[in-house]
Write a protein that holds these residues in place. Structure first.
Motif, mmCIF file in Angstrom:
data_model
loop_
_atom_site.group_PDB
_atom_site.id
_atom_site.type_symbol
_atom_site.label_atom_id
_atom_site.label_comp_id
_atom_site.label_asym_id
_atom_site.label_seq_id
_atom_site.Cartn_x
_atom_site.Cartn_y
_atom_site.Cartn_z
ATOM 1 N N UNK A 198 0.860 -1.193 0.000
ATOM 2 C CA UNK A 198 0.000 0.000 0.000
ATOM 3 C C UNK A 198 0.890 1.235 0.000
ATOM 4 N N UNK A 199 0.642 2.128 -0.966
ATOM 5 C CA UNK A 199 1.497 3.296 -1.152
ATOM 6 C C UNK A 199 0.653 4.550 -1.374
ATOM 7 N N UNK A 200 1.086 5.641 -0.761
ATOM 8 C CA UNK A 200 0.491 6.946 -1.026
ATOM 9 C C UNK A 200 1.296 7.594 -2.152
ATOM 10 N N UNK A 201 0.620 8.022 -3.223
ATOM 11 C CA UNK A 201 1.336 8.591 -4.363
ATOM 12 C C UNK A 201 0.583 9.734 -4.991
ATOM 13 N N UNK A 202 1.278 10.425 -5.886
ATOM 14 C CA UNK A 202 0.674 11.552 -6.601
ATOM 15 C C UNK A 202 0.187 11.143 -7.992
ATOM 16 N N UNK A 203 0.345 9.858 -8.330
ATOM 17 C CA UNK A 203 -0.126 9.340 -9.614
ATOM 18 C C UNK A 203 -0.744 7.966 -9.387
ATOM 19 N N UNK A 204 -1.596 7.576 -10.308
ATOM 20 C CA UNK A 204 -2.184 6.247 -10.261
ATOM 21 C C UNK A 204 -1.086 5.204 -10.452
ATOM 22 N N UNK A 205 -1.096 4.194 -9.600
ATOM 23 C CA UNK A 205 -0.101 3.109 -9.650
ATOM 24 C C UNK A 205 1.313 3.620 -9.451
ATOM 25 N N UNK A 206 1.453 4.696 -8.694
ATOM 26 C CA UNK A 206 2.771 5.234 -8.381
ATOM 27 C C UNK A 206 3.538 4.208 -7.554
ATOM 28 N N UNK A 207 4.777 3.939 -7.964
ATOM 29 C CA UNK A 207 5.574 2.927 -7.255
ATOM 30 C C UNK A 207 6.313 3.509 -6.060
ATOM 31 N N UNK A 208 6.295 4.836 -5.901
ATOM 32 C CA UNK A 208 6.974 5.482 -4.772
ATOM 33 C C UNK A 208 5.952 5.873 -3.724
ATOM 34 N N UNK A 209 6.373 5.785 -2.468
ATOM 35 C CA UNK A 209 5.489 6.179 -1.370
ATOM 36 C C UNK A 209 5.804 7.620 -0.975
ATOM 37 N N UNK A 210 4.780 8.501 -1.069
ATOM 38 C CA UNK A 210 4.960 9.915 -0.745
ATOM 39 C C UNK A 210 4.650 10.117 0.733
ATOM 40 N N UNK A 211 5.595 10.727 1.457
ATOM 41 C CA UNK A 211 5.401 10.945 2.887
ATOM 42 C C UNK A 211 4.993 12.380 3.210
ATOM 43 N N UNK A 214 0.002 21.257 0.325
ATOM 44 C CA UNK A 214 -1.395 21.553 0.032
ATOM 45 C C UNK A 214 -1.566 22.727 -0.919
ATOM 46 N N UNK A 215 -0.586 23.661 -0.961
ATOM 47 C CA UNK A 215 -0.728 24.818 -1.836
ATOM 48 C C UNK A 215 -0.717 24.414 -3.313
ATOM 49 N N UNK A 216 -0.233 23.212 -3.591
ATOM 50 C CA UNK A 216 -0.228 22.716 -4.970
ATOM 51 C C UNK A 216 -1.561 22.069 -5.357
ATOM 52 N N UNK A 217 -2.498 21.977 -4.390
ATOM 53 C CA UNK A 217 -3.799 21.316 -4.607
ATOM 54 C C UNK A 217 -3.625 19.962 -5.314
ATOM 55 N N UNK A 218 -2.807 19.107 -4.744
ATOM 56 C CA UNK A 218 -2.528 17.837 -5.436
ATOM 57 C C UNK A 218 -3.696 16.839 -5.328
ATOM 58 N N UNK A 219 -3.788 15.982 -6.330
ATOM 59 C CA UNK A 219 -4.679 14.822 -6.246
ATOM 60 C C UNK A 219 -3.832 13.657 -5.738
ATOM 61 N N UNK A 220 -4.215 13.143 -4.577
ATOM 62 C CA UNK A 220 -3.416 12.104 -3.927
ATOM 63 C C UNK A 220 -4.089 10.745 -4.135
ATOM 64 N N UNK A 221 -3.275 9.751 -4.499
ATOM 65 C CA UNK A 221 -3.768 8.397 -4.745
ATOM 66 C C UNK A 221 -3.316 7.465 -3.622
ATOM 67 N N UNK A 222 -4.173 6.527 -3.285
ATOM 68 C CA UNK A 222 -3.784 5.460 -2.362
ATOM 69 C C UNK A 222 -3.818 4.176 -3.178
ATOM 70 N N UNK A 223 -2.619 3.713 -3.563
ATOM 71 C CA UNK A 223 -2.478 2.543 -4.433
ATOM 72 C C UNK A 223 -2.231 1.293 -3.586
ATOM 73 N N UNK A 224 -3.110 0.311 -3.709
ATOM 74 C CA UNK A 224 -3.058 -0.891 -2.871
ATOM 75 C C UNK A 224 -3.057 -2.136 -3.755
ATOM 76 N N UNK A 225 -2.205 -3.079 -3.409
ATOM 77 C CA UNK A 225 -2.159 -4.368 -4.099
ATOM 78 C C UNK A 225 -2.634 -5.451 -3.131
ATOM 79 N N UNK A 226 -3.675 -6.173 -3.525
ATOM 80 C CA UNK A 226 -4.240 -7.243 -2.701
ATOM 81 C C UNK A 226 -3.694 -8.593 -3.135
ATOM 82 N N UNK A 227 -3.554 -9.476 -2.178
ATOM 83 C CA UNK A 227 -3.181 -10.868 -2.455
ATOM 84 C C UNK A 227 -4.340 -11.778 -2.084
#
Length: 207
Positions: free
Chosen positions: A104-117, A121-134
Motif C-alpha cells: 500500500x502506497x500513497x502517491x501523486x499518480x495512479x499506480x505510483x511505485x513510490x510512497x509519498x510521505x 497543500x498549496x499545490x492542490x494535489x490529487x493524492x492516490x492510495x495505491x493498494x495491491x491485494x493478495x
C-alpha cells in the motif's frame, strides 16, 4: 380362440379376485345398515345424513394428509435453500478472510511505485492510495472503501466502490482525494476498508 394365460397373469388375476372378494365382504348394503340401526334402536331416517358426514370426514382426512405432505415439502425446500445459502455465505466469508495486502502506497499518480510521505497543500494535489491485494477471490467483486483522516482524526473524505470481477489473485486497486489549500496541515491517515474492516492504512504529512 381362447387366449392362453401365463403363470404370472394367472397369479395377478387370482390376487385381484381375492381383493375384490374381500372388499365385497367388508362392504355393507344399505338394507343391512338399516337393520343394524333398528337393532340398536337408532332412527334410520338419519342414515343418509350420517353417510354424507362420513364421506365428508374421509375427504377432510385425505385433504389434511395432502396438506401435511405439501407443508412438509415446502419446509424441506426452504431448509434446503437456507442450507445452500448458508454454505455460499460461509464460502464468501472464508474467501474474504483469505485476502491480504501485499503493498500500500500513497502517491501523486495512479499506480505510483513510490510512497509519498509529505504533500504540499498549496499545490492542490490529487493524492492516490495505491493498494495491491493478495489472495483476491477470482471471479468475485469486492466492496472497498477509503477513509481520509485529518490530523484531528475526523473523516475529511470517503470513497466507496465495488470492483469489477476479480481477474487474478494479485489485484491492484486505488482510491483518490483532491486536496486544496484549506485542508488542515499535519499528520494524515488514509485507510482502505473491505466491508466494515480496515485492511491497511498509511500515514503522510500535509504541509
Amino acid at each position: 380362440m381362447q387366449k392362453r394365460l401365463t403363470q404370472k397373469q394367472v397369479s395377478q388375476i387370482v390376487a385381484e379376485v381375492e381383493r375384490l372378494s374381500q372388499r365385497r365382504q367388508s362392504e355393507i348394503e344399505v338394507e343391512e345398515l338399516q337393520q343394524i340401526l333398528q337393532e340398536l334402536n337408532l332412527p334410520d331416517d338419519l342414515l343418509d345424513e350420517a353417510v354424507m358426514q362420513v364421506y365428508r370426514k374421509q375427504a377432510l382426512d385425505k385433504q389434511k394428509k395432502r396438506n401435511t405432505w405439501i407443508v412438509g415439502g415446502v419446509v424441506a425446500v426452504v431448509m434446503s435453500v437456507g442450507a445452500a445459502t448458508f454454505f455460499v455465505q460461509q464460502q464468501h466469508y472464508s474467501a474474504l478472510k483469505r485476502i491480504s495486502v501485499y503493498q500500500s502506497l500513497v502517491g501523486l499518480r495512479l499506480d505510483d511505485s513510490a510512497n509519498v510521505e509529505e504533500i504540499k497543500r498549496q499545490n492542490s494535489p490529487e493524492v492516490f492510495y495505491n493498494v495491491t491485494l493478495e489472495n483476491a477471490p477470482v471471479g468475485k467483486q469486492l466492496e472497498l472503501g477509503c477513509n481520509w483522516l485529518d490530523p484531528s482524526r475526523k473523516i475529511a473524505h470517503q470513497n466507496n466502490w465495488k470492483t469489477k470481477a476479480i481477474a487474478k489473485e494479485v489485484w491492484n486497486t486505488h482510491c483518490r482525494y483532491q486536496f486544496n489549500e484549506n485542508v488542515p496541515s499535519g499528520n494524515w491517515i488514509v485507510q482502505m476498508t473491505l466491508g466494515d474492516e480496515v485492511i491497511t492504512s498509511n500515514q503522510f504529512v500535509v504541509k
